[in-house]
Design an enzyme around this catalytic site. Sequence first.
Site, PDB file in Angstrom:
ATOM      1  N   PHE A  11       5.539  10.406  -7.626  1.00 54.88           N
ATOM      2  CA  PHE A  11       6.308  11.660  -7.485  1.00 54.88           C
ATOM      3  C   PHE A  11       7.746  11.460  -8.000  1.00 54.88           C
ATOM      4  CE2 PHE A  11       8.969  13.738  -3.958  1.00 54.88           C
ATOM      5  CZ  PHE A  11       9.200  14.891  -4.698  1.00 54.88           C
ATOM      6  N   LYS A 105      16.876 -10.692 -13.649  1.00 52.46           N
ATOM      7  CA  LYS A 105      17.720 -11.872 -13.883  1.00 52.46           C
ATOM      8  C   LYS A 105      17.443 -12.439 -15.286  1.00 52.46           C
ATOM      9  CE  LYS A 105      18.129 -16.439 -11.820  1.00 52.46           C
ATOM     10  NZ  LYS A 105      16.829 -17.097 -12.046  1.00 52.46           N
ATOM     11  N   TYR A 145       6.025  -0.651   6.418  1.00 51.23           N
ATOM     12  CA  TYR A 145       6.876  -0.014   5.400  1.00 51.23           C
ATOM     13  C   TYR A 145       8.348  -0.345   5.667  1.00 51.23           C
ATOM     14  CZ  TYR A 145       8.784   3.914   2.610  1.00 51.23           C
ATOM     15  OH  TYR A 145       9.467   4.694   1.700  1.00 51.23           O
ATOM     16  N   ARG A 186       2.491  14.206   3.592  1.00 48.12           N
ATOM     17  CA  ARG A 186       3.876  14.427   4.039  1.00 48.12           C
ATOM     18  C   ARG A 186       4.034  15.870   4.499  1.00 48.12           C
ATOM     19  NH1 ARG A 186       7.113  10.548  -0.254  1.00 48.12           N
ATOM     20  NH2 ARG A 186       5.423  11.024  -1.695  1.00 48.12           N
TER      21      ARG A 186
HETATM   22  P1  NAD Z   1       4.615   7.875  -4.686  1.00 51.68           P
HETATM   23  O1  NAD Z   1       3.528   7.314  -3.845  1.00 51.68           O
HETATM   24  O2  NAD Z   1       4.376   9.192  -5.353  1.00 51.68           O
HETATM   25  O3  NAD Z   1       5.023   6.844  -5.824  1.00 51.68           O
HETATM   26  C1  NAD Z   1       4.926   5.461  -5.695  1.00 51.68           C
HETATM   27  C2  NAD Z   1       4.359   4.914  -6.990  1.00 51.68           C
HETATM   28  O4  NAD Z   1       4.298   3.489  -6.922  1.00 51.68           O
HETATM   29  C3  NAD Z   1       2.929   5.397  -7.253  1.00 51.68           C
HETATM   30  O5  NAD Z   1       2.819   5.888  -8.578  1.00 51.68           O
HETATM   31  C4  NAD Z   1       2.070   4.156  -7.050  1.00 51.68           C
HETATM   32  O6  NAD Z   1       0.874   4.172  -7.795  1.00 51.68           O
HETATM   33  C5  NAD Z   1       3.055   3.065  -7.464  1.00 51.68           C
HETATM   34  N1  NAD Z   1       2.754   1.749  -6.904  1.00 51.68           N
HETATM   35  C6  NAD Z   1       2.592   1.410  -5.595  1.00 51.68           C
HETATM   36  N2  NAD Z   1       2.309   0.101  -5.473  1.00 51.68           N
HETATM   37  C7  NAD Z   1       2.312  -0.420  -6.717  1.00 51.68           C
HETATM   38  C8  NAD Z   1       2.103  -1.722  -7.250  1.00 51.68           C
HETATM   39  N3  NAD Z   1       1.820  -2.753  -6.455  1.00 51.68           N
HETATM   40  N4  NAD Z   1       2.193  -1.910  -8.590  1.00 51.68           N
HETATM   41  C9  NAD Z   1       2.482  -0.877  -9.413  1.00 51.68           C
HETATM   42  N5  NAD Z   1       2.684   0.387  -8.959  1.00 51.68           N
HETATM   43  C10 NAD Z   1       2.599   0.615  -7.640  1.00 51.68           C
HETATM   44  O7  NAD Z   1       5.916   7.932  -3.774  1.00 51.68           O
HETATM   45  P2  NAD Z   1       7.374   8.509  -4.069  1.00 51.68           P
HETATM   46  O8  NAD Z   1       7.672   9.524  -3.062  1.00 51.68           O
HETATM   47  O9  NAD Z   1       7.522   8.840  -5.501  1.00 51.68           O
HETATM   48  O10 NAD Z   1       8.259   7.221  -3.713  1.00 51.68           O
HETATM   49  C11 NAD Z   1       8.788   6.391  -4.726  1.00 51.68           C
HETATM   50  C12 NAD Z   1       9.718   5.367  -4.099  1.00 51.68           C
HETATM   51  O11 NAD Z   1      10.774   6.024  -3.404  1.00 51.68           O
HETATM   52  C13 NAD Z   1       9.028   4.435  -3.101  1.00 51.68           C
HETATM   53  O12 NAD Z   1       9.537   3.134  -3.248  1.00 51.68           O
HETATM   54  C14 NAD Z   1       9.445   5.015  -1.758  1.00 51.68           C
HETATM   55  O13 NAD Z   1       9.471   4.027  -0.755  1.00 51.68           O
HETATM   56  C15 NAD Z   1      10.825   5.577  -2.059  1.00 51.68           C
HETATM   57  N6  NAD Z   1      11.179   6.670  -1.132  1.00 51.68           N
HETATM   58  C16 NAD Z   1      10.672   7.920  -1.306  1.00 51.68           C
HETATM   59  C17 NAD Z   1      11.022   8.922  -0.407  1.00 51.68           C
HETATM   60  C18 NAD Z   1      10.542  10.346  -0.555  1.00 51.68           C
HETATM   61  O14 NAD Z   1      10.889  11.191   0.264  1.00 51.68           O
HETATM   62  N7  NAD Z   1       9.785  10.705  -1.570  1.00 51.68           N
HETATM   63  C19 NAD Z   1      11.862   8.645   0.683  1.00 51.68           C
HETATM   64  C20 NAD Z   1      12.309   7.349   0.834  1.00 51.68           C
HETATM   65  C21 NAD Z   1      11.986   6.366  -0.089  1.00 51.68           C
HETATM   66  N1  UDP Z   2       4.459  15.936  10.379  1.00 45.65           N
HETATM   67  C1  UDP Z   2       3.827  17.008  10.978  1.00 45.65           C
HETATM   68  N2  UDP Z   2       2.702  17.507  10.395  1.00 45.65           N
HETATM   69  C2  UDP Z   2       2.179  17.019   9.260  1.00 45.65           C
HETATM   70  C3  UDP Z   2       2.827  15.936   8.634  1.00 45.65           C
HETATM   71  C4  UDP Z   2       3.945  15.418   9.232  1.00 45.65           C
HETATM   72  O1  UDP Z   2       4.277  17.500  12.021  1.00 45.65           O
HETATM   73  O2  UDP Z   2       1.151  17.560   8.790  1.00 45.65           O
HETATM   74  C5  UDP Z   2       5.677  15.407  10.989  1.00 45.65           C
HETATM   75  C6  UDP Z   2       5.721  13.893  11.184  1.00 45.65           C
HETATM   76  O3  UDP Z   2       5.154  13.546  12.427  1.00 45.65           O
HETATM   77  C7  UDP Z   2       7.211  13.631  11.111  1.00 45.65           C
HETATM   78  C8  UDP Z   2       7.726  14.670  10.117  1.00 45.65           C
HETATM   79  O4  UDP Z   2       6.738  15.692  10.091  1.00 45.65           O
HETATM   80  O5  UDP Z   2       7.812  13.851  12.362  1.00 45.65           O
HETATM   81  C9  UDP Z   2       7.935  14.135   8.724  1.00 45.65           C
HETATM   82  O6  UDP Z   2       6.759  13.484   8.331  1.00 45.65           O
HETATM   83  P1  UDP Z   2       6.501  12.911   6.873  1.00 45.65           P
HETATM   84  O7  UDP Z   2       5.139  12.314   6.873  1.00 45.65           O
HETATM   85  O8  UDP Z   2       6.766  13.967   5.854  1.00 45.65           O
HETATM   86  O9  UDP Z   2       7.593  11.793   6.627  1.00 45.65           O
HETATM   87  P2  UDP Z   2       8.436  10.797   7.581  1.00 45.65           P
HETATM   88  O10 UDP Z   2       9.773  11.422   7.671  1.00 45.65           O
HETATM   89  O11 UDP Z   2       7.782  10.672   8.917  1.00 45.65           O
HETATM   90  O12 UDP Z   2       8.414   9.548   6.804  1.00 45.65           O
END
Ligand code: NAD
Ligand code: UDP
Length: 334
Positions: A11, A105, A145, A186
């Site tokens: 995403f 690096k 995580y 989510r």
């Molecule tokens: P996502 O699941 O859509 O994207 C993660 C991507 O990483 C996927 O395309 C998956 O296939 C790839 N991936 C996972 N493990 C892998 C591996 N071992 N080798 C190669 N590719 C791998 O999730 P996202 O929401 O796009 O999140 C991206 C990053 O941002 C993550 O590191 C996540 O922890 C961080 N993040 C996202 C949010 C959010 O709200 N979306 C919030 C906090 C942190």
């Molecule tokens: N949540 C919910 N219903 C759903 C999915 C999530 O009530 O169908 C709640 C979840 O318990 C949390 C908040 O929504 O309190 C946000 O959840 P999410 O999975 O989006 O991300 P988090 O912030 O927990 O990483």
Amino acid sequence: MRVLITGGAGFLGSHLCDALIERGHQVVCLDNFCTGRPDNIAHLMGHERFSFIKYNVCDYLHIDGPLDAIMHFASPASPQDYLEMPIATLKVGALGTHKTLGLAKAKNARFLLASTSEVYGDPLVNPQPESYWGNVNPISPRGVYDEAKRFAEAMTMAYHRYHGLDTRIVRIFNTYGPRMRPNDGRVVSNFIVQALQGKPLTVFGDGTQTRSFCYVDDLVRGILALLMADSDKSIEQRTDRAGFLTTPKESPPESIHDPINLGNPRELTVNGIAELVVQLVGTKTPIDYRPLPADDPRVRRPDIRRAKALLGWEPRVDLEDGLRRTIEYFRKVL
Ligand code: NAD
Ligand code: UDP
């Protein structure tokens, strides 16, 4: 710049690929599709400045040619995904971060780590400043995580301090928008898909827990500002663990290498987001209350003073507007 993005088919990663290509950079996208999708990057395939490698970032990493920056975004990110893949999540946060730091690096590349508000766990301080150390249960199901990301931050700071690598750490708060998977679990995607399909909205617990939601375009703008910022950028302002401003003489100024929160400070309850989605989709849908997952944080809201001071960044898209755009996206793909 020539930039490697791990997790680039996910995403956030795919929006970052787009933003870098639009700005004239070269992008090498690496992903094993464990939670990402080929569809997210299909439009970039064949572009002369874009290349894709299907690979697990935890394995030995070799990339031909120079790299100016590495953005390590690979990791399952939705609680549903990381609870289904606990060991892969720990490995990509630990081994994947080590491999990408080693590559940075070797290539003398700038390194940016995608960290998370989950490093604060179930926070005892609200909003959360970067100086807050967090309240994490390492052995809870969510610990896979949270601890993987905390380890990744520690490893990144060690490479910065020990090897002098130019590193940056972004602590991302809940972000939503087009290209979220309809079934990734989510809250925003779940509620929108449920409302569009006329199904009950699944609220976990009593829905009084809070979150703060950032639209993807705002987040991408902030991440690129952090990636491009000068490496000697710093501010005198410091906050203590409760978020109060302090200026102790012995503390060094906050630098671009310290973690930076990016997110939208508008905080609302899960019940509040459910009501908003129902109103914007325009359907009448009941609520289906479900058990609260273990250690689900009670509150979450970013303190974004550091991002404002260091990057001049703050979100611009309000929640209603961002939700409308996301609803339009899901209407098309469902
Ligand atoms: P996502 O699941 O859509 O994207 C993660 C991507 O990483 C996927 O395309 C998956 O296939 C790839 N991936 C996972 N493990 C892998 C591996 N071992 N080798 C190669 N590719 C791998 O999730 P996202 O929401 O796009 O999140 C991206 C990053 O941002 C993550 O590191 C996540 O922890 C961080 N993040 C996202 C949010 C959010 O709200 N979306 C919030 C906090 C942190
Ligand atoms: N949540 C919910 N219903 C759903 C999915 C999530 O009530 O169908 C709640 C979840 O318990 C949390 C908040 O929504 O309190 C946000 O959840 P999410 O999975 O989006 O991300 P988090 O912030 O927990 O990483």
